[in-house]
Design a protein around this motif. Structure first.
Motif, mmCIF file in Angstrom:
data_model
loop_
_atom_site.group_PDB
_atom_site.id
_atom_site.type_symbol
_atom_site.label_atom_id
_atom_site.label_comp_id
_atom_site.label_asym_id
_atom_site.label_seq_id
_atom_site.Cartn_x
_atom_site.Cartn_y
_atom_site.Cartn_z
ATOM 1 N N MET A 1 2.032 8.562 -1.797
ATOM 2 C CA MET A 1 1.749 7.853 -2.642
ATOM 3 C C MET A 1 1.207 8.732 -3.909
ATOM 4 S SD MET A 1 -1.704 5.358 -2.642
ATOM 5 C CE MET A 1 -2.872 6.288 -2.540
ATOM 6 N N PHE A 2 1.334 8.417 -5.062
ATOM 7 C CA PHE A 2 0.876 9.049 -6.304
ATOM 8 C C PHE A 2 -0.659 9.089 -6.324
ATOM 9 C CE2 PHE A 2 -0.242 9.260 -10.783
ATOM 10 C CZ PHE A 2 0.574 10.450 -11.258
ATOM 11 N N LYS B 1 7.461 -4.081 0.858
ATOM 12 C CA LYS B 1 8.486 -4.095 1.506
ATOM 13 C C LYS B 1 9.196 -2.621 1.548
ATOM 14 C CE LYS B 1 10.221 -9.016 1.909
ATOM 15 N NZ LYS B 1 11.283 -9.965 1.629
ATOM 16 N N ASP B 2 9.504 -2.299 2.738
ATOM 17 C CA ASP B 2 10.307 -0.976 2.820
ATOM 18 C C ASP B 2 9.337 0.184 2.111
ATOM 19 O OD1 ASP B 2 12.277 -2.524 4.179
ATOM 20 O OD2 ASP B 2 13.373 -2.835 2.352
ATOM 21 N N ILE B 3 8.513 0.718 3.129
ATOM 22 C CA ILE B 3 8.035 1.822 2.531
ATOM 23 C C ILE B 3 7.959 3.009 3.551
ATOM 24 C CG2 ILE B 3 5.624 0.929 3.374
ATOM 25 C CD1 ILE B 3 4.370 2.421 1.034
ATOM 26 N N GLU B 4 7.877 4.229 3.301
ATOM 27 C CA GLU B 4 8.018 5.233 4.283
ATOM 28 C C GLU B 4 6.572 5.716 4.760
ATOM 29 O OE1 GLU B 4 10.383 6.808 5.874
ATOM 30 O OE2 GLU B 4 12.409 6.020 4.866
ATOM 31 N N LEU B 5 6.174 5.608 5.981
ATOM 32 C CA LEU B 5 4.736 5.990 6.205
ATOM 33 C C LEU B 5 4.972 6.828 7.441
ATOM 34 C CD1 LEU B 5 2.827 2.654 5.941
ATOM 35 C CD2 LEU B 5 2.576 4.502 4.418
ATOM 36 N N PRO B 6 4.031 7.593 7.883
ATOM 37 C CA PRO B 6 3.918 8.134 9.280
ATOM 38 C C PRO B 6 3.900 7.084 10.338
ATOM 39 C CG PRO B 6 2.277 9.278 8.025
ATOM 40 C CD PRO B 6 2.836 8.140 7.054
ATOM 41 N N LYS B 7 4.238 7.456 11.603
ATOM 42 C CA LYS B 7 4.395 6.556 12.738
ATOM 43 C C LYS B 7 3.006 5.982 12.711
ATOM 44 C CE LYS B 7 6.075 5.420 17.202
ATOM 45 N NZ LYS B 7 6.736 4.557 16.708
ATOM 46 N N VAL B 8 2.880 4.472 12.405
ATOM 47 C CA VAL B 8 1.713 3.914 12.269
ATOM 48 C C VAL B 8 1.063 3.547 13.643
ATOM 49 C CG1 VAL B 8 2.152 2.998 9.954
ATOM 50 C CG2 VAL B 8 2.611 1.609 11.954
ATOM 51 N N ARG C 1 -4.805 9.593 7.438
ATOM 52 C CA ARG C 1 -3.743 10.521 8.006
ATOM 53 C C ARG C 1 -2.848 10.860 6.613
ATOM 54 N NH1 ARG C 1 -0.649 7.246 12.239
ATOM 55 N NH2 ARG C 1 0.481 8.917 12.292
ATOM 56 N N ALA C 2 -3.808 11.208 5.800
ATOM 57 C CA ALA C 2 -3.021 11.046 4.501
ATOM 58 C C ALA C 2 -1.971 12.445 4.022
ATOM 59 C CB ALA C 2 -3.742 11.017 3.102
ATOM 60 N N GLY D 1 -7.733 15.751 5.890
ATOM 61 C CA GLY D 1 -6.455 14.853 5.568
ATOM 62 C C GLY D 1 -6.674 13.489 5.465
ATOM 63 N N HIS D 2 -7.933 13.152 4.718
ATOM 64 C CA HIS D 2 -8.147 11.933 4.400
ATOM 65 C C HIS D 2 -8.095 11.514 3.052
ATOM 66 C CE1 HIS D 2 -11.081 11.562 8.086
ATOM 67 N NE2 HIS D 2 -9.770 11.554 8.544
ATOM 68 N N LEU D 3 -7.912 10.508 2.489
ATOM 69 C CA LEU D 3 -7.650 10.154 0.949
ATOM 70 C C LEU D 3 -8.925 10.143 0.710
ATOM 71 C CD1 LEU D 3 -6.141 9.079 -1.453
ATOM 72 C CD2 LEU D 3 -6.520 6.678 -0.714
ATOM 73 N N GLN D 4 -9.523 10.588 -0.559
ATOM 74 C CA GLN D 4 -10.727 10.633 -0.948
ATOM 75 C C GLN D 4 -10.743 10.216 -2.340
ATOM 76 O OE1 GLN D 4 -13.191 14.195 -0.237
ATOM 77 N NE2 GLN D 4 -13.279 14.306 -2.657
#
Length: 443
Positions: free
Chosen positions: A1-2, A369-376, A345-346, A13-16
């Motif tokens: 994510m931008f 729809k259809d986004i790449e993420l770490p294994k959720v 887990r950013a 490793g968290h989004l801030q």
């Protein structure tokens, strides 16, 4: 994510955002949660104001409150020297309760009620943007009853189609908004308005669409408006003091979106005004614009908790969040696209392709729809970016789901600006008729 504005990935490793760890925000305020990066909102306001100030022209930048209207946002708009665009009695009431200077409020809308007109006139707002002939005469009559003379702009449809979604494209001839330039309705409207004793014509307004990534449409609108202005001056002896170019300035939602810097939009508008009006020896009018999405859109992030999932081999893996179309209907309405990250887990690499579904009882309740993420994993936090505009504003209670809270974050401080709805809020306006009341059991 931008990462927009003050967003970053911290040492955990968290989004801030705004110096606040989103994991802490989820624990303190719950999810779903709208998070607004206050510093970025203020930066966007200043970009518009500063760009117009540099032009040397008279101007007003009116925040289009339909994008996101709460008391705290009205207060920011005031503090940043902006005017305010409202389109209903609810938005007007919010502005008044926030203490917004009423002389800087502009009232829009294609179907204003008499009650809304009365409320706005009593409040002594700065201007009405008149949308049709019926409204023109209604407003004059209401103003006459109150012995007031109200200032107006007339909204015209210039016949300019912006490159945007058909539902949010508004400048073309086939639109529910405004007086059409091509068929002569706009000219007749100016003629009629100039003869109504309780209306003062300030000028004209146009809005060509939303989330626009180029300047050509604005330039074309300016060219159409000067042609109209010179005709009106010549034939009706009416000179416009104000030209309002509306809003529609784009933002980046996903990779591939290419919005221009605010200064480039403003430069194209102001240079077009100076050039076209100067060539016709026409007094340079005051320029008004109405940014909404471009002020708050990329400053907003919605935080969710991931729940269940459904993996259909060879087809799709659905992961569900604790919100959905009730807090963000834009995918269902427009097929809007978003980027997202696992907020807790950013920093992790992506592993799987998933689609993000909401919890509403609708097959169309999707967010991405259809986004790449770490294994959720169940319980992970998902942050969807660029949800500051038209998300809270369009939120509903479908399935009697409660609307989320809203927090402003800045310099490590999180301030609650809208409380999460309670169950009592949900049933607060419900009434059971007396004939349906449960009767006490006979002894």
């Amino acid at each position: 994510m931008f990462l927009h504005g003050t967003s970053q990935v911290n040492d955990q490793g968290h989004l801030q955002i705004g110096g606040c760890d989103t994991s802490d925000l989820a624990e303190q305020f719950g999810t779903p949660l709208y998070i607004v990066d206050e510093a970025l909102v203020r930066q966007r306001c200043r970009e518009f104001v500063n760009a117009f100030s540099a032009s040397g022209l008279k101007f007003q930048v009116a925040y289009a409150s339909k994008a996101f209207c709460v008391l705290a946002m009205c207060r920011i708009a005031e503090e940043e020297g902006m005017s305010l665009d409202v389109v209903s009695d609810g938005e007007l009431y919010t502005a008044i309760e926030a203490g917004f200077p009423v002389e800087r409020i502009h009232f829009h809308g294609n179907n204003k009620s008499i009650q809304e007109m009365e409320m706005a006139i009593d409040a002594k707002i700065g201007c009405f943007v008149v949308d049709n002939f019926i409204e023109l005469h209604m407003l004059n009559a209401v103003a006459a009853e109150k012995n007031q003379k109200v200032k107006i702009l007339l909204r015209i449809t210039p016949g300019v189609e912006a490159h945007t979604h058909e539902f949010i494209s508004t400048g073309q001839t086939d639109s529910k908004f405004g007086f059409d330039l091509g068929n002569g309705a706009a000219f007749r409207a100016i003629d009629e308005a100039s003869k109504l004793a309780n209306l003062e014509i300030l000028g004209i307004h146009s809005h060509i669409g939303s989330n626009i990534f180029e300047v050509e449409g604005f330039k074309m609108a300016v060219e159409k408006m000067i042609g109209f202005a010179t005709q009106v001056r010549s034939e009706l002896n009416v000179t416009f003091k104000v030209v309002n170019l509306g809003g529609g300035f784009g933002i980046r939602y996903v990779e591939g979106d290419t919005p221009l810097p605010v200064a480039e939009y403003v430069k194209a508008i102001t240079e077009g005004i100076i050039d076209f009006f100067g060539k016709h020896d026409y007094p340079i009018p005051e320029i008004w614009v109405e940014p909404g999405r471009s002020i708050v859109g990329d400053a907003g992030t919605t935080l969710y908790t991931l729940g269940t999932s459904k993996d259909i081999p060879g087809v799709r893996k659905y992961v569900a969040v604790d919100g959905g179309m009730t807090d963000n209907p834009r995918f269902a309405l427009y097929g809007s696209r978003y980027e997202a990250v696992l907020a807790n887990r950013a920093g992790e690499a992506t592993e799987e392709l998933v689609s993000v579904a909401g919890k509403c009882c609708e097959s169309g309740d999707m967010l991405i729809k259809d986004i790449e993420l770490p294994k959720v994993n169940q319980g992970d936090l998902l942050a969807i970016s660029c949800t500051g505009a038209y998300n809270y504003a369009m939120a509903s209670n479908y399935n009697r789901i409660r609307k989320p809270a809203v927090v402003f974050v800045k310099d490590g401080q999180a301030d609650l600006v809208v409380k999460r709805e309670s169950f009592d809020n949900i049933i607060g306006n419900d009434v059971i008729p007396a004939r349906m009341q449960k009767q006490a059991l006979k002894a």
